[in-house]
Design a protein around this motif. Structure first.
Motif, PDB file in Angstrom:
ATOM      1  N   PRO B  27       0.808  -1.223   0.000  1.00 22.54           N
ATOM      2  CA  PRO B  27       0.000   0.000   0.000  1.00 22.54           C
ATOM      3  C   PRO B  27       0.841   1.273   0.000  1.00 22.54           C
ATOM      4  O   PRO B  27       0.411   2.291  -0.551  1.00 22.54           O
ATOM      5  CB  PRO B  27      -0.832  -0.108   1.275  1.00 22.54           C
ATOM      6  CG  PRO B  27      -0.238  -1.197   2.062  1.00 22.54           C
ATOM      7  CD  PRO B  27       0.475  -2.107   1.126  1.00 22.54           C
ATOM      8  N   VAL B  28       2.041   1.221   0.580  1.00 22.74           N
ATOM      9  CA  VAL B  28       2.891   2.418   0.562  1.00 22.74           C
ATOM     10  C   VAL B  28       3.302   2.744  -0.873  1.00 22.74           C
ATOM     11  O   VAL B  28       3.295   3.893  -1.295  1.00 22.74           O
ATOM     12  CB  VAL B  28       4.124   2.216   1.459  1.00 22.74           C
ATOM     13  CG1 VAL B  28       5.030   3.429   1.396  1.00 22.74           C
ATOM     14  CG2 VAL B  28       3.690   1.970   2.889  1.00 22.74           C
ATOM     15  N   HIS B  29       3.594   1.688  -1.641  1.00 22.37           N
ATOM     16  CA  HIS B  29       3.918   1.901  -3.052  1.00 22.37           C
ATOM     17  C   HIS B  29       2.735   2.501  -3.785  1.00 22.37           C
ATOM     18  O   HIS B  29       2.894   3.383  -4.638  1.00 22.37           O
ATOM     19  CB  HIS B  29       4.323   0.576  -3.717  1.00 22.37           C
ATOM     20  CG  HIS B  29       5.629   0.057  -3.198  1.00 22.37           C
ATOM     21  ND1 HIS B  29       6.137  -1.166  -3.546  1.00 22.37           N
ATOM     22  CD2 HIS B  29       6.512   0.596  -2.332  1.00 22.37           C
ATOM     23  CE1 HIS B  29       7.285  -1.363  -2.917  1.00 22.37           C
ATOM     24  NE2 HIS B  29       7.531  -0.303  -2.178  1.00 22.37           N
ATOM     25  N   SER B  30       1.514   2.020  -3.431  1.00 14.78           N
ATOM     26  CA  SER B  30       0.309   2.560  -4.074  1.00 14.78           C
ATOM     27  C   SER B  30       0.239   4.059  -3.881  1.00 14.78           C
ATOM     28  O   SER B  30      -0.011   4.811  -4.823  1.00 14.78           O
ATOM     29  CB  SER B  30      -0.937   1.927  -3.456  1.00 14.78           C
ATOM     30  OG  SER B  30      -1.099   0.637  -3.915  1.00 14.78           O
ATOM     31  N   VAL B  31       0.465   4.492  -2.637  1.00 11.51           N
ATOM     32  CA  VAL B  31       0.367   5.927  -2.358  1.00 11.51           C
ATOM     33  C   VAL B  31       1.439   6.688  -3.127  1.00 11.51           C
ATOM     34  O   VAL B  31       1.169   7.770  -3.668  1.00 11.51           O
ATOM     35  CB  VAL B  31       0.473   6.176  -0.841  1.00 11.51           C
ATOM     36  CG1 VAL B  31       0.461   7.658  -0.552  1.00 11.51           C
ATOM     37  CG2 VAL B  31      -0.658   5.499  -0.108  1.00 11.51           C
ATOM     38  N   LEU B  32       2.634   6.121  -3.211  1.00 18.50           N
ATOM     39  CA  LEU B  32       3.700   6.808  -3.938  1.00 18.50           C
ATOM     40  C   LEU B  32       3.362   6.918  -5.426  1.00 18.50           C
ATOM     41  O   LEU B  32       3.590   7.946  -6.058  1.00 18.50           O
ATOM     42  CB  LEU B  32       5.028   6.084  -3.730  1.00 18.50           C
ATOM     43  CG  LEU B  32       5.552   6.168  -2.294  1.00 18.50           C
ATOM     44  CD1 LEU B  32       6.814   5.331  -2.130  1.00 18.50           C
ATOM     45  CD2 LEU B  32       5.837   7.604  -1.905  1.00 18.50           C
ATOM     46  N   PHE B  33       2.758   5.860  -5.980  1.00 20.29           N
ATOM     47  CA  PHE B  33       2.330   5.937  -7.378  1.00 20.29           C
ATOM     48  C   PHE B  33       1.225   6.964  -7.557  1.00 20.29           C
ATOM     49  O   PHE B  33       1.160   7.647  -8.584  1.00 20.29           O
ATOM     50  CB  PHE B  33       1.855   4.560  -7.868  1.00 20.29           C
ATOM     51  CG  PHE B  33       2.981   3.711  -8.367  1.00 20.29           C
ATOM     52  CD1 PHE B  33       3.699   4.103  -9.493  1.00 20.29           C
ATOM     53  CD2 PHE B  33       3.325   2.535  -7.738  1.00 20.29           C
ATOM     54  CE1 PHE B  33       4.739   3.326  -9.959  1.00 20.29           C
ATOM     55  CE2 PHE B  33       4.371   1.756  -8.195  1.00 20.29           C
ATOM     56  CZ  PHE B  33       5.084   2.149  -9.302  1.00 20.29           C
ATOM     57  N   LEU B  34       0.379   7.067  -6.531  1.00 24.12           N
ATOM     58  CA  LEU B  34      -0.693   8.064  -6.591  1.00 24.12           C
ATOM     59  C   LEU B  34      -0.089   9.458  -6.703  1.00 24.12           C
ATOM     60  O   LEU B  34      -0.546  10.299  -7.488  1.00 24.12           O
ATOM     61  CB  LEU B  34      -1.556   7.955  -5.334  1.00 24.12           C
ATOM     62  CG  LEU B  34      -2.853   8.747  -5.328  1.00 24.12           C
ATOM     63  CD1 LEU B  34      -3.784   8.237  -6.395  1.00 24.12           C
ATOM     64  CD2 LEU B  34      -3.520   8.669  -3.973  1.00 24.12           C
ATOM     65  N   ILE B  35       0.967   9.703  -5.921  1.00 27.21           N
ATOM     66  CA  ILE B  35       1.637  11.007  -5.976  1.00 27.21           C
ATOM     67  C   ILE B  35       2.200  11.244  -7.378  1.00 27.21           C
ATOM     68  O   ILE B  35       2.045  12.328  -7.951  1.00 27.21           O
ATOM     69  CB  ILE B  35       2.747  11.073  -4.912  1.00 27.21           C
ATOM     70  CG1 ILE B  35       2.121  11.040  -3.518  1.00 27.21           C
ATOM     71  CG2 ILE B  35       3.605  12.307  -5.085  1.00 27.21           C
ATOM     72  CD1 ILE B  35       3.105  11.006  -2.393  1.00 27.21           C
ATOM     73  N   LEU B  36       2.789  10.195  -7.951  1.00 23.21           N
ATOM     74  CA  LEU B  36       3.331  10.325  -9.305  1.00 23.21           C
ATOM     75  C   LEU B  36       2.223  10.667 -10.299  1.00 23.21           C
ATOM     76  O   LEU B  36       2.374  11.550 -11.157  1.00 23.21           O
ATOM     77  CB  LEU B  36       4.022   9.014  -9.696  1.00 23.21           C
ATOM     78  CG  LEU B  36       4.764   9.030 -11.027  1.00 23.21           C
ATOM     79  CD1 LEU B  36       5.900  10.027 -10.987  1.00 23.21           C
ATOM     80  CD2 LEU B  36       5.292   7.640 -11.369  1.00 23.21           C
ATOM     81  N   ALA B  37       1.068   9.981 -10.132  1.00 26.01           N
ATOM     82  CA  ALA B  37      -0.066  10.247 -11.021  1.00 26.01           C
ATOM     83  C   ALA B  37      -0.517  11.694 -10.888  1.00 26.01           C
ATOM     84  O   ALA B  37      -0.806  12.362 -11.889  1.00 26.01           O
ATOM     85  CB  ALA B  37      -1.214   9.297 -10.690  1.00 26.01           C
ATOM     86  N   PHE B  38      -0.545  12.187  -9.659  1.00 25.64           N
ATOM     87  CA  PHE B  38      -0.971  13.572  -9.439  1.00 25.64           C
ATOM     88  C   PHE B  38      -0.010  14.549 -10.111  1.00 25.64           C
ATOM     89  O   PHE B  38      -0.445  15.510 -10.746  1.00 25.64           O
ATOM     90  CB  PHE B  38      -1.045  13.882  -7.941  1.00 25.64           C
ATOM     91  CG  PHE B  38      -2.337  13.436  -7.311  1.00 25.64           C
ATOM     92  CD1 PHE B  38      -3.538  13.625  -7.967  1.00 25.64           C
ATOM     93  CD2 PHE B  38      -2.357  12.847  -6.057  1.00 25.64           C
ATOM     94  CE1 PHE B  38      -4.730  13.234  -7.394  1.00 25.64           C
ATOM     95  CE2 PHE B  38      -3.543  12.443  -5.480  1.00 25.64           C
ATOM     96  CZ  PHE B  38      -4.729  12.636  -6.151  1.00 25.64           C
ATOM     97  N   PHE B  39       1.273  14.312  -9.956  1.00 25.57           N
ATOM     98  CA  PHE B  39       2.254  15.218 -10.550  1.00 25.57           C
ATOM     99  C   PHE B  39       2.082  15.275 -12.062  1.00 25.57           C
ATOM    100  O   PHE B  39       2.108  16.347 -12.671  1.00 25.57           O
ATOM    101  CB  PHE B  39       3.676  14.767 -10.204  1.00 25.57           C
ATOM    102  CG  PHE B  39       4.213  15.471  -8.995  1.00 25.57           C
ATOM    103  CD1 PHE B  39       4.526  16.822  -9.051  1.00 25.57           C
ATOM    104  CD2 PHE B  39       4.415  14.792  -7.803  1.00 25.57           C
ATOM    105  CE1 PHE B  39       5.007  17.479  -7.947  1.00 25.57           C
ATOM    106  CE2 PHE B  39       4.894  15.450  -6.685  1.00 25.57           C
ATOM    107  CZ  PHE B  39       5.195  16.792  -6.749  1.00 25.57           C
ATOM    108  N   ASN B  40       1.866  14.105 -12.677  1.00 25.71           N
ATOM    109  CA  ASN B  40       1.736  14.089 -14.126  1.00 25.71           C
ATOM    110  C   ASN B  40       0.420  14.689 -14.596  1.00 25.71           C
ATOM    111  O   ASN B  40       0.371  15.343 -15.634  1.00 25.71           O
ATOM    112  CB  ASN B  40       1.911  12.668 -14.651  1.00 25.71           C
ATOM    113  CG  ASN B  40       3.368  12.282 -14.636  1.00 25.71           C
ATOM    114  OD1 ASN B  40       4.125  12.692 -15.491  1.00 25.71           O
ATOM    115  ND2 ASN B  40       3.781  11.543 -13.606  1.00 25.71           N
TER     116      ASN B  40
END
Lengths: 496, 204
Positions: B27-40
Motif C-alpha cells: 500500500p505504501v507503493h500505491s500511495v507513492l504511485f498516486l503522488i506520481l499520477a498527481f504530478f503528471n
C-alpha cells in the motif's frame, strides 16, 4: 471584467456582527479557558439580542446585496427574530445543565452562535450557493453539538448518526442544486424563477423538476419531515438535553424559512409539481407524529415525534400556496417556539439527586411535589395537543383555515387533495392528543415516585412561567395582535 | 511537436502510475504511485493552460491529501491480505456493477450536448487567457463577487476546527509541557544544590 464596487453591508449587518462576535468570544475562551463558560454564554446571549435588534430594525423593504446572493426583507427579519430568540433561550437554558453535569466547556455557546449564524444565512439565502453555505455552517455546528458529551455513548451515537445522515442529505441537496443549475443556467433564485416562468411551449425541462425534488428532499431531512425523519428520535434522545431543546426549535424554523423561499421564489411556477410533494410529506408527518409517539416512554423521544408531527402541520400552510398560508406557517412557528422551549425548560428541570431523568413515568405525581411546574407543563401539553383556548389550537386554526380557503376558492385548479389533507390533519391532531394528555394524566393522577431537586437559578422557572402565560393569554389582542400583523406583512413581502 | 511529446509523456506516465496504484501489493507503493499520477496530471493541466488547477493539485493533493493517506497507511496496522480475501466472492457482483456503470458512461458520452440558452448564457464568462491569467481571474471573482461565500466557507472551516478540538482534545495528566515563563522565573537555588561528598563514600 467585474464591477469592483464595495458591496452594501447594511442588509447583512446582523450576520457580520454575529461572525465577528463569535470570533471575539472564541478568543476570550481560548485565553480564559473553561472557567469563563458562564461569562461567554452571557456575552453570547447579549450578542444575539443586539443582532436581533439590528435585523428587526433593518429590512422594511426588500434589499439585496453581495450580487443578489443575500436578501433581507420582512420575511427574513421575522424568521431571524424567531431563530435568535430560540438560540438565546437555548443558551440560557443550558447554563445550569452543563454546570450540574460538570461538563462546562466554553465552545458550547460559541458553536451555538455559529450555528445561529448559519441559520440566519439560510433564512436570507437568495442563491443556491448561499443556501448550501448556510446549511452546512448550521449542520456542522449541530453535528458537533449533538456529540458534545463525548464520554456518553448515547451522545456520540447521536452525533455520528446525525453526521452520516446529514452528510447524505447534503449530498442529495447538492445533486439537486447541480441539476437545477445545469438546466436553468443560474444559481440565483430570481433568475431561476424567471427561466422557469419563460420556459416556452414545451414547458420546463424535466431535469429542473428532478433537481427541485432532490433539493426538497435535502431540506425535508433538515426539518425531519416524513419520510426523512428516521434520525430524529435517536438524535433527540442521545444529544444533551439543552442541545435537544435547541434542535427542536431553531434549525426547524430556519430550514422551514429556507423551504418557503425556495418554493416561492425560484420554483413558484412549478407549484403544481411541488404541491404534491408537500401534501404527501405533510400528511405522512402528521400521521406518523400522532401514531408513533403513543408508544414512547422517554420524554425526549416523545418530543422528537411530536416535532415531526408539528412540522407536518406547519407544512399544511405551505401546501395552501397563498399569503394566508405563509402567514399561518409563520404564526405556527412562533407558537411552536414558545411551546417547545417551555416544554424543554420543564424537561431540563427533571433532575433527581442522582442526575437527570427523562422517562415519562418519572413525572408521576408532579402535581403534588412541584405544583407550579406541573401546571406549566400541563399548559404546554394542552397547547401542543391543540386544545382550544390555548395558542396551540390557534396555530393549527390558521394553517387549516388557509388550506381550506385555497381549496374552496379554486376547486378545479388545486386538486391535490387539500380538503383531504385538512380532514386527515385534524383527525391526526385528535389522535395525537392522546399522548400529550397521557403526560398530564401521569403528572396529576399517578402517585409520586420521587422528587426533583430544586433549581438553583430561576431561569428555567421564568421561561416556563412566561411561556405558559403567553400560551394562555394568546387570545388577548395585545398578545396576538403584533404577531398576526407582522406575519401578514412578512408573508405579503414574500409573495408579491 | 514539443507540446505533443509532453502530452504523451505525461499521459502515459499518468495512466501507468494510476494502474500501479491499484495493482501494487504494497500500500505504501500505491500511495507513492498516486503522488506520481498527481504530478503528471498537474503537468497535463499546465498543458491545457489551467495553471491554477495544476498548482492546487500539487499543493493540496500531493502536499496534504496523499501525505495524509501515507500517514494512515503507515500508522494503521491493516492486514491487506485479510482485506483481499473476499475478492473472488464479490467478483461477479462487482463486475456486473462495473459493466452497468460503463454502459451508463457510454450512454452519457453518446448523448452529450448542451442545448438552448445554456450555451449562449453562461453564468460567468471566462476572460481570454491573453488578458488575464487563470489565477488572477479566479482571485478577482473570489474576492469581489463571491466574497460573501468565501467568508462563509471560512466560517465553516472554523467550525470544523473547533469541532475537531471539542470532540477529541483531552487534558491528560502527567504531560510535560514547556512553560517559558516558569523557566525564566526559576531561581538558582531551585535549580541545583551543592552537596558535600566525602571522599570514598559517594552519595549513598
Amino acid at each position: 471584467m467585474t464591477e469592483t464596487m464595495f458591496p452594501d453591508l447594511a442588509p447583512a449587518s446582523g450576520e457580520i456582527l454575529m461572525a465577528i462576535g463569535a470570533l471575539l468570544l472564541l478568543m476570550i475562551g481560548a485565553f480564559r479557558g473553561n472557567k469563563s463558560t458562564g461569562f461567554i454564554s452571557l456575552l453570547a446571549v447579549g450578542l444575539m439580542i443586539v443582532t436581533l435588534f439590528l435585523t428587526v430594525t433593518w429590512a422594511k423593504t426588500p434589499s439585496y446585496t453581495f450580487g443578489d446572493m443575500f436578501v433581507a426583507d420582512r420575511f427574513t427579519s421575522i424568521m431571524k427574530l424567531m431563530v435568535l430568540v430560540a438560540s438565546a433561550l437555548s443558551v440560557i437554558m443550558s447554563l445550569q445543565y452543563f454546570r450540574d453535569e460538570k461538563e462546562e466547556r466554553f465552545e458550547y455557546p460559541i458553536l451555538l452562535v455559529l450555528a445561529t449564524l448559519g441559520m440566519m444565512v439560510m433564512v436570507s439565502a437568495n442563491n443556491l450557493m448561499t443556501l448550501y453555505m448556510g446549511l452546512e455552517l448550521q449542520s456542522l455546528s449541530l453535528y458537533v453539538l449533538a456529540a458534545f458529551r463525548r464520554d456518553s455513548a448515547l451522545s456520540t451515537e447521536a452525533g455520528l448518526k446525525y453526521f452520516v445522515l446529514g452528510a447524505l442529505s447534503s449530498g442529495i441537496l447538492l445533486f439537486g442544486s447541480s441539476l437545477v443549475y445545469g438546466f436553468t443556467g443560474s444559481t440565483d433564485f430570481t433568475v431561476i424563477g424567471q427561466t422557469i416562468a419563460h420556459a416556452g411551449a414545451h414547458g420546463v425541462n424535466i431535469g429542473v423538476i428532478i433537481g427541485m425534488v432532490f433539493i426538497l428532499a435535502g431540506i425535508a431531512f433538515k426539518i425531519s419531515a416524513v419520510p426523512f425523519h428516521m434520525w430524529a428520535p435517536d438524535v433527540y434522545q442521545g444529544a444533551p438535553t439543552p442541545v435537544t431543546a435547541f434542535f427542536a426549535v431553531a434549525p426547524k424554523i430556519a430550514a422551514l424559512a429556507l423551504l418557503v423561499r425556495v418554493l416561492y421564489v425560484p420554483f413558484a411556477d412549478l407549484a403544481s409539481s411541488w404541491t404534491q410533494v408537500i401534501v404527501f410529506m405533510s400528511l405522512a408527518s402528521m400521521v406518523l407524529g400522532a401514531v408513533a409517539a403513543i408508544v414512547q416512554t422517554n420524554i425526549k423521544r416523545l418530543m422528537a415525534y411530536s416535532s415531526i408531527g408539528h412540522v407536518g402541520y406547519a407544512l399544511v400552510g405551505l401546501a395552501a400556496h397563498s399569503v394566508a398560508g405563509i402567514r399561518g406557517l409563520i404564526i405556527y412557528l412562533a407558537i411552536y417556539l414558545v411551546m417547545n422551549i417551555g416544554t424543554f425548560a420543564c424537561i431540563l428541570s427533571m433532575r433527581r439527586k442522582d442526575g437527570m431523568v427523562e422517562e415519562i413515568s418519572d413525572l408521576a405525581g408532579l402535581a403534588q411535589t412541584r405544583p407550579g411546574m406541573a401546571t406549566a407543563l400541563a399548559v404546554f401539553m394542552f397547547s401542543l395537543a391543540g386544545i382550544p383556548p390555548l395558542a396551540g389550537f390557534w396555530a393549527k386554526w390558521y394553517v387549516f383555515k388557509a388550506v381550506i380557503a385555497t381549496a374552496v376558492a379554486n376547486p378545479a385548479a388545486t386538486d391535490y387533495g387539500l380538503i383531504a389533507l385538512a380532514i386527515i390533519g385534524i383527525v391526526a391532531s385528535v389522535a395525537g392528543a392522546y399522548y400529550y394528555l397521557n403526560v398530564v394524566k401521569v403528572m396529576f393522577f399517578d402517585p409520586p415516585t420521587g422528587e426533583f431537586v430544586a433549581q438553583r437559578s430561576g431561569n428555567l422557572a421564568a421561561i416556563m412561567g412566561i411561556g405558559a402565560a403567553l400560551l394562555i393569554l394568546f387570545l388577548l389582542p395585545q398578545v396576538n395582535g403584533p404577531l398576526l400583523d407582522y406575519a401578514r406583512m412578512a408573508a405579503a413581502s414574500l409573495i408579491s | 511537436m514539443i507540446y505533443a511529446l509532453a502530452f504523451y509523456l505525461f499521459a502515459t506516465i499518468t495512466v501507468i502510475s494510476a494502474i500501479m496504484v491499484i495493482a501494487s501489493r504494497n500500500p505504501v507503493h500505491s500511495v507513492l504511485f498516486l503522488i506520481l499520477a498527481f504530478f503528471n496530471s498537474a503537468g497535463l493541466f499546465v498543458l491545457l493552460g489551467a495553471e491554477f488547477i495544476a498548482m492546487i493539485l500539487v499543493i493540496v493533493y500531493v502536499g496534504a491529501v496523499t501525505v495524509l493517506f501515507l500517514f494512515v497507511v503507515m500508522m494503521l496496522d491493516i492486514d491487506y491480505n485479510e482485506l483481499r480475501k473476499g475478492f473472488q466472492k464479490y467478483l461477479l457482483v462487482g463486475g456486473l456493477i462495473g459493466i452497468v456503470l460503463l454502459a451508463e458512461l457510454a450512454l452519457v458520452g453518446m448523448g452529450w450536448g448542451l442545448t438552448g440558452h445554456v450555451i449562449t448564457d453562461p453564468a460567468t464568462a471566462i476572460p481570454a487567457l491573453a488578458q488575464m491569467s487563470n489565477t488572477q481571474a479566479l482571485g478577482s471573482l473570489l474576492y469581489t463577487r463571491y466574497v460573501f461565500l468565501f467568508q462563509m466557507a471560512g466560517m465553516i472551516l472554523l467550525v470544523a476546527m473547533i469541532g475537531a478540538i471539542v470532540l477529541t482534545h483531552r487534558k491528560r495528566p502527567g504531560v510535560k509541557k514547556q512553560n517559558v515563563n516558569k523557566q525564566v522565573m526559576r531561581r538558582r537555588h531551585e535549580a541545583y544544590e551543592i552537596v558535600k561528598v566525602k571522599p570514598g563514600q559517594g552519595l549513598g
